[in-house]
Design a protein around this motif. Structure first.
Motif, PDB file in Angstrom:
ATOM      1  N   SER A   1       0.820  -1.197   0.000  1.00 33.96           N
ATOM      2  CA  SER A   1       0.000   0.000   0.000  1.00 33.96           C
ATOM      3  C   SER A   1       0.859   1.254   0.000  1.00 33.96           C
ATOM      4  O   SER A   1       0.410   2.307  -0.386  1.00 33.96           O
ATOM      5  CB  SER A   1      -0.936  -0.014   1.199  1.00 33.96           C
ATOM      6  N   GLY A   2       2.094   1.202   0.503  1.00 43.14           N
ATOM      7  CA  GLY A   2       2.974   2.346   0.480  1.00 43.14           C
ATOM      8  C   GLY A   2       2.744   3.352   1.583  1.00 43.14           C
ATOM      9  O   GLY A   2       3.458   4.331   1.688  1.00 43.14           O
ATOM     10  N   GLU A   3       1.763   3.135   2.412  1.00 45.49           N
ATOM     11  CA  GLU A   3       1.448   4.102   3.462  1.00 45.49           C
ATOM     12  C   GLU A   3       2.510   4.177   4.540  1.00 45.49           C
ATOM     13  O   GLU A   3       2.653   5.198   5.191  1.00 45.49           O
ATOM     14  CB  GLU A   3       0.088   3.774   4.080  1.00 45.49           C
ATOM     15  N   THR A   4       3.253   3.115   4.742  1.00 41.47           N
ATOM     16  CA  THR A   4       4.289   3.116   5.773  1.00 41.47           C
ATOM     17  C   THR A   4       5.679   3.350   5.195  1.00 41.47           C
ATOM     18  O   THR A   4       6.651   3.337   5.916  1.00 41.47           O
ATOM     19  CB  THR A   4       4.284   1.793   6.554  1.00 41.47           C
ATOM     20  N   CYS A   5       5.776   3.577   3.893  1.00 41.74           N
ATOM     21  CA  CYS A   5       7.064   3.807   3.244  1.00 41.74           C
ATOM     22  C   CYS A   5       7.409   5.291   3.252  1.00 41.74           C
ATOM     23  O   CYS A   5       6.531   6.140   3.249  1.00 41.74           O
ATOM     24  CB  CYS A   5       7.031   3.320   1.802  1.00 41.74           C
ATOM     25  N   LYS A   6       8.714   5.565   3.263  1.00 42.40           N
ATOM     26  CA  LYS A   6       9.158   6.942   3.136  1.00 42.40           C
ATOM     27  C   LYS A   6      10.490   6.975   2.411  1.00 42.40           C
ATOM     28  O   LYS A   6      11.264   6.032   2.468  1.00 42.40           O
ATOM     29  CB  LYS A   6       9.262   7.626   4.494  1.00 42.40           C
ATOM     30  N   ILE A   7      10.749   8.062   1.722  1.00 44.88           N
ATOM     31  CA  ILE A   7      12.008   8.237   1.012  1.00 44.88           C
ATOM     32  C   ILE A   7      13.058   8.683   2.021  1.00 44.88           C
ATOM     33  O   ILE A   7      12.849   9.640   2.759  1.00 44.88           O
ATOM     34  CB  ILE A   7      11.851   9.287  -0.104  1.00 44.88           C
ATOM     35  N   VAL A   8      14.176   7.960   2.057  1.00 37.86           N
ATOM     36  CA  VAL A   8      15.236   8.297   3.011  1.00 37.86           C
ATOM     37  C   VAL A   8      16.468   8.871   2.324  1.00 37.86           C
ATOM     38  O   VAL A   8      17.367   9.358   2.984  1.00 37.86           O
ATOM     39  CB  VAL A   8      15.628   7.074   3.876  1.00 37.86           C
ATOM     40  N   GLY A   9      16.512   8.811   1.007  1.00 43.19           N
ATOM     41  CA  GLY A   9      17.646   9.373   0.289  1.00 43.19           C
ATOM     42  C   GLY A   9      17.440   9.261  -1.202  1.00 43.19           C
ATOM     43  O   GLY A   9      16.617   8.476  -1.659  1.00 43.19           O
ATOM     44  N   GLU A  10      18.163  10.066  -1.954  1.00 38.98           N
ATOM     45  CA  GLU A  10      18.117  10.027  -3.408  1.00 38.98           C
ATOM     46  C   GLU A  10      19.493   9.687  -3.946  1.00 38.98           C
ATOM     47  O   GLU A  10      20.504  10.092  -3.380  1.00 38.98           O
ATOM     48  CB  GLU A  10      17.716  11.390  -3.971  1.00 38.98           C
ATOM     49  N   ILE A  11      19.516   8.936  -5.034  1.00 39.81           N
ATOM     50  CA  ILE A  11      20.774   8.618  -5.696  1.00 39.81           C
ATOM     51  C   ILE A  11      20.886   9.537  -6.909  1.00 39.81           C
ATOM     52  O   ILE A  11      20.045   9.502  -7.792  1.00 39.81           O
ATOM     53  CB  ILE A  11      20.816   7.153  -6.178  1.00 39.81           C
ATOM     54  N   ARG A  12      21.906  10.350  -6.916  1.00 39.06           N
ATOM     55  CA  ARG A  12      22.203  11.186  -8.078  1.00 39.06           C
ATOM     56  C   ARG A  12      23.675  11.050  -8.382  1.00 39.06           C
ATOM     57  O   ARG A  12      24.510  11.571  -7.651  1.00 39.06           O
ATOM     58  CB  ARG A  12      21.854  12.641  -7.798  1.00 39.06           C
ATOM     59  N   ARG A  13      23.966  10.290  -9.424  1.00 36.87           N
ATOM     60  CA  ARG A  13      25.347  10.028  -9.818  1.00 36.87           C
ATOM     61  C   ARG A  13      26.127   9.395  -8.668  1.00 36.87           C
ATOM     62  O   ARG A  13      27.205   9.834  -8.303  1.00 36.87           O
ATOM     63  CB  ARG A  13      26.015  11.300 -10.310  1.00 36.87           C
ATOM     64  N   GLY A  14      25.556   8.351  -8.079  1.00 39.50           N
ATOM     65  CA  GLY A  14      26.200   7.669  -6.970  1.00 39.50           C
ATOM     66  C   GLY A  14      25.534   6.348  -6.674  1.00 39.50           C
ATOM     67  O   GLY A  14      24.901   5.751  -7.544  1.00 39.50           O
ATOM     68  N   CYS A  15      25.659   5.897  -5.417  1.00 44.67           N
ATOM     69  CA  CYS A  15      25.162   4.589  -5.006  1.00 44.67           C
ATOM     70  C   CYS A  15      24.489   4.664  -3.639  1.00 44.67           C
ATOM     71  O   CYS A  15      24.776   5.555  -2.842  1.00 44.67           O
ATOM     72  CB  CYS A  15      26.321   3.588  -4.907  1.00 44.67           C
ATOM     73  N   ALA A  16      23.635   3.699  -3.383  1.00 38.28           N
ATOM     74  CA  ALA A  16      22.991   3.546  -2.080  1.00 38.28           C
ATOM     75  C   ALA A  16      23.149   2.094  -1.647  1.00 38.28           C
ATOM     76  O   ALA A  16      23.214   1.193  -2.485  1.00 38.28           O
ATOM     77  CB  ALA A  16      21.516   3.911  -2.150  1.00 38.28           C
ATOM     78  N   ALA A  17      23.228   1.872  -0.335  1.00 32.69           N
ATOM     79  CA  ALA A  17      23.356   0.516   0.184  1.00 32.69           C
ATOM     80  C   ALA A  17      22.515   0.366   1.444  1.00 32.69           C
ATOM     81  O   ALA A  17      22.335   1.320   2.207  1.00 32.69           O
ATOM     82  CB  ALA A  17      24.820   0.199   0.497  1.00 32.69           C
ATOM     83  N   LEU A  18      22.011  -0.841   1.656  1.00 36.19           N
ATOM     84  CA  LEU A  18      21.220  -1.185   2.834  1.00 36.19           C
ATOM     85  C   LEU A  18      21.850  -2.390   3.504  1.00 36.19           C
ATOM     86  O   LEU A  18      22.097  -3.407   2.851  1.00 36.19           O
ATOM     87  CB  LEU A  18      19.777  -1.515   2.444  1.00 36.19           C
ATOM     88  N   ALA A  19      22.145  -2.278   4.797  1.00 41.53           N
ATOM     89  CA  ALA A  19      22.701  -3.392   5.567  1.00 41.53           C
ATOM     90  C   ALA A  19      21.708  -3.788   6.649  1.00 41.53           C
ATOM     91  O   ALA A  19      21.017  -2.934   7.217  1.00 41.53           O
ATOM     92  CB  ALA A  19      24.030  -2.986   6.216  1.00 41.53           C
ATOM     93  N   ILE A  20      21.613  -5.092   6.902  1.00 45.24           N
ATOM     94  CA  ILE A  20      20.736  -5.607   7.950  1.00 45.24           C
ATOM     95  C   ILE A  20      21.522  -6.586   8.814  1.00 45.24           C
ATOM     96  O   ILE A  20      22.581  -7.062   8.428  1.00 45.24           O
ATOM     97  CB  ILE A  20      19.497  -6.322   7.369  1.00 45.24           C
ATOM     98  N   ASP A  21      20.970  -6.897   9.980  1.00 47.57           N
ATOM     99  CA  ASP A  21      21.546  -7.926  10.841  1.00 47.57           C
ATOM    100  C   ASP A  21      21.106  -9.277  10.284  1.00 47.57           C
ATOM    101  O   ASP A  21      19.913  -9.585  10.264  1.00 47.57           O
ATOM    102  CB  ASP A  21      21.056  -7.742  12.279  1.00 47.57           C
ATOM    103  N   ALA A  22      22.041 -10.077   9.800  1.00 52.93           N
ATOM    104  CA  ALA A  22      21.728 -11.337   9.134  1.00 52.93           C
ATOM    105  C   ALA A  22      20.970 -12.308  10.037  1.00 52.93           C
ATOM    106  O   ALA A  22      20.145 -13.091   9.565  1.00 52.93           O
ATOM    107  CB  ALA A  22      22.999 -11.996   8.621  1.00 52.93           C
ATOM    108  N   LYS A  23      21.223 -12.281  11.336  1.00 52.14           N
ATOM    109  CA  LYS A  23      20.557 -13.212  12.249  1.00 52.14           C
ATOM    110  C   LYS A  23      19.213 -12.688  12.734  1.00 52.14           C
ATOM    111  O   LYS A  23      18.403 -13.450  13.243  1.00 52.14           O
ATOM    112  CB  LYS A  23      21.465 -13.519  13.437  1.00 52.14           C
ATOM    113  N   HIS A  24      18.972 -11.392  12.568  1.00 52.90           N
ATOM    114  CA  HIS A  24      17.713 -10.769  12.980  1.00 52.90           C
ATOM    115  C   HIS A  24      17.293  -9.771  11.906  1.00 52.90           C
ATOM    116  O   HIS A  24      17.378  -8.561  12.107  1.00 52.90           O
ATOM    117  CB  HIS A  24      17.867 -10.059  14.330  1.00 52.90           C
ATOM    118  N   PRO A  25      16.841 -10.266  10.731  1.00 53.34           N
ATOM    119  CA  PRO A  25      16.576  -9.399   9.597  1.00 53.34           C
ATOM    120  C   PRO A  25      15.522  -8.316   9.839  1.00 53.34           C
ATOM    121  O   PRO A  25      15.485  -7.325   9.128  1.00 53.34           O
ATOM    122  CB  PRO A  25      16.129 -10.349   8.487  1.00 53.34           C
ATOM    123  N   CYS A  26      14.679  -8.487  10.821  1.00 49.11           N
ATOM    124  CA  CYS A  26      13.675  -7.460  11.125  1.00 49.11           C
ATOM    125  C   CYS A  26      14.156  -6.525  12.236  1.00 49.11           C
ATOM    126  O   CYS A  26      13.404  -5.681  12.714  1.00 49.11           O
ATOM    127  CB  CYS A  26      12.346  -8.096  11.510  1.00 49.11           C
TER     128      CYS A  26
END
Length: 67
Positions: A1-26
């Protein structure tokens, strides 16, 4: 539904990365945007650990035309 989503950054001529805890993904996570993929990945991992992660891994990344 997108209601709980928000933009946290924009990529402009660059990169973005997301890291999580592998043993506790949530649980702890970190994200970053940088002009270089390696720097974005390192910053996202650092933030994941800062927020309590113990086994952080980069789960996703994206670069536009330049990164």
């Amino acid at each position: 539904s997108g209601e709980t989503c928000k933009i946290v950054g924009e990529i402009r001529r660059g990169c973005a990365a997301l890291a999580i805890d592998a043993k506790h993904p949530c649980g702890s996570f970190g994200w970053a945007v940088n002009s270089h993929l390696g720097k974005a990945e390192n910053a996202s991992l650092r933030r994941c650990y800062e927020f309590g992660g113990r086994d952080c891994v980069v789960r996703a990344w994206a670069c536009d035309e330049k990164g």
